[in-house]
Design a protein around this motif. Structure first.
Motif, short mmCIF file in Angstrom:
data_model
loop_
_atom_site.label_atom_id
_atom_site.label_comp_id
_atom_site.label_asym_id
_atom_site.label_seq_id
_atom_site.Cartn_x
_atom_site.Cartn_y
_atom_site.Cartn_z
N PRO A 98 -14.19 -27.36 -83.01
CA PRO A 98 -14.74 -28.60 -83.13
C PRO A 98 -16.44 -28.00 -82.55
N GLU A 99 -16.04 -27.54 -81.40
CA GLU A 99 -17.93 -26.79 -80.77
C GLU A 99 -18.05 -25.77 -81.42
N ALA A 100 -17.54 -25.15 -81.88
CA ALA A 100 -18.66 -24.20 -82.17
C ALA A 100 -19.67 -24.29 -83.52
N ARG A 101 -20.51 -23.43 -82.73
CA ARG A 101 -22.36 -23.21 -83.78
C ARG A 101 -22.30 -21.73 -85.07
N PRO A 102 -21.63 -22.60 -86.14
CA PRO A 102 -22.13 -21.89 -86.97
C PRO A 102 -23.26 -21.76 -87.77
N LEU A 103 -23.62 -20.39 -87.88
CA LEU A 103 -25.01 -19.84 -88.97
C LEU A 103 -24.46 -18.75 -90.42
N MET A 104 -24.79 -19.76 -90.87
CA MET A 104 -24.87 -18.22 -92.04
C MET A 104 -26.44 -17.47 -92.32
N ILE A 105 -26.14 -16.55 -92.62
CA ILE A 105 -27.89 -15.91 -93.04
C ILE A 105 -27.32 -14.91 -94.30
N GLY A 106 -28.40 -15.30 -95.23
CA GLY A 106 -28.89 -14.47 -96.03
C GLY A 106 -30.27 -14.03 -96.93
N ASP A 107 -29.86 -13.78 -97.84
CA ASP A 107 -32.03 -13.51 -98.25
C ASP A 107 -32.05 -13.85 -99.64
N ARG A 108 -31.17 -15.09 -100.22
CA ARG A 108 -31.50 -15.42 -101.44
C ARG A 108 -31.09 -17.57 -101.07
N HIS A 109 -30.72 -17.83 -102.58
CA HIS A 109 -31.27 -19.28 -102.22
C HIS A 109 -30.16 -19.65 -102.11
#
Length: 218
Positions: A159-170
């Motif tokens: 629950p305490e995770a701080r996730p992020l997606m990283i990408g180059d397109r919509h």
């Protein structure tokens, strides 16, 4: 050092590697089978989205031709195309430093998972990933939303995770938002600033160094 993101979900094409040469060579070969020779620079939309959908733009009323084009493409890509590719300078070091800093690194790509695994292993990146999630070759998991949902299930974030997606397109931004993740758009890949801004990317990074400053601030 406190890391801003505990879990980083990376796209592959246009984010970790410059894969355009192999992808576009395969696309041109597949389209040439049907006597189609569009300018190479017009084919960049093939990089990122599910390929069957992209081929369907050339054969909107002929799904069998789109599937044949995909088969020809995959034959080329399996034998040669996936290796006509290179890791962006500085990316391997960034992945290593993220892992050393305590951030978990995951792969979430719409590329078929068997190909993705071969590529990251070929370039020595496999040891950095906690989760490797890709599309199915012939199955229902094929777009970025489906892949991210699958990746999140494998990652089992607390629950305490701080996730992020990283990408180059919509597609990366839209897929991230569909599963409740923020997204950093990278401008050194195949999407434009306008595309990523319109999709609602929370962060924009113009280089691998810029991405490093976001993920590993001094």
């Amino acid at each position: 050092m406190t890391i801003p993101f505990t879990d980083c979900f990376f796209d592959l094409d246009g984010t970790l590697t410059d894969s355009a040469p192999g992808i576009l060579n395969g696309v041109q070969l597949a389209l040439a089978h049907f006597g189609l020779h569009p300018p190479r620079e017009s084919l960049n939309f093939f990089i990122g989205p599910p390929l069957l959908e992209s081929f369907a733009r050339y054969f909107p009323e002929e799904p069998d031709k789109a599937r044949t084009a995909l088969r020809i493409y995959r034959e080329y890509y399996r034998e040669r195309g996936m290796f006509e590719n290179s890791v962006y300078p500085g990316m391997a070091g960034l992945l290593a430093d993220l892992k050393a800093a305590g951030s978990r690194v995951h792969l979430a790509t719409a590329k078929p998972e068997p190909f993705a695994r071969i590529i990251v292993e070929h370039f020595g990146l496999l040891p950095y990933f906690s989760v490797l999630a890709g599309a199915e070759l012939d199955g229902p998991r094929h777009d970025k939303t489906d892949v991210l949902r699958y990746a999140l299930g494998l990652a089992e974030l607390p629950p305490e995770a701080r996730p992020l997606m990283i990408g180059d397109r919509h597609h990366d931004v839209e897929g991230a938002h569909a599963v409740g993740l923020p997204c950093a758009g990278v401008l050194y890949g195949y999407g434009s600033r306008e595309e990523l801004t319109a999709a609602g990317a929370e962060h924009l990074c113009d280089s691998v160094d810029g991405l490093r400053r976001l993920l590993l601030p001094a």
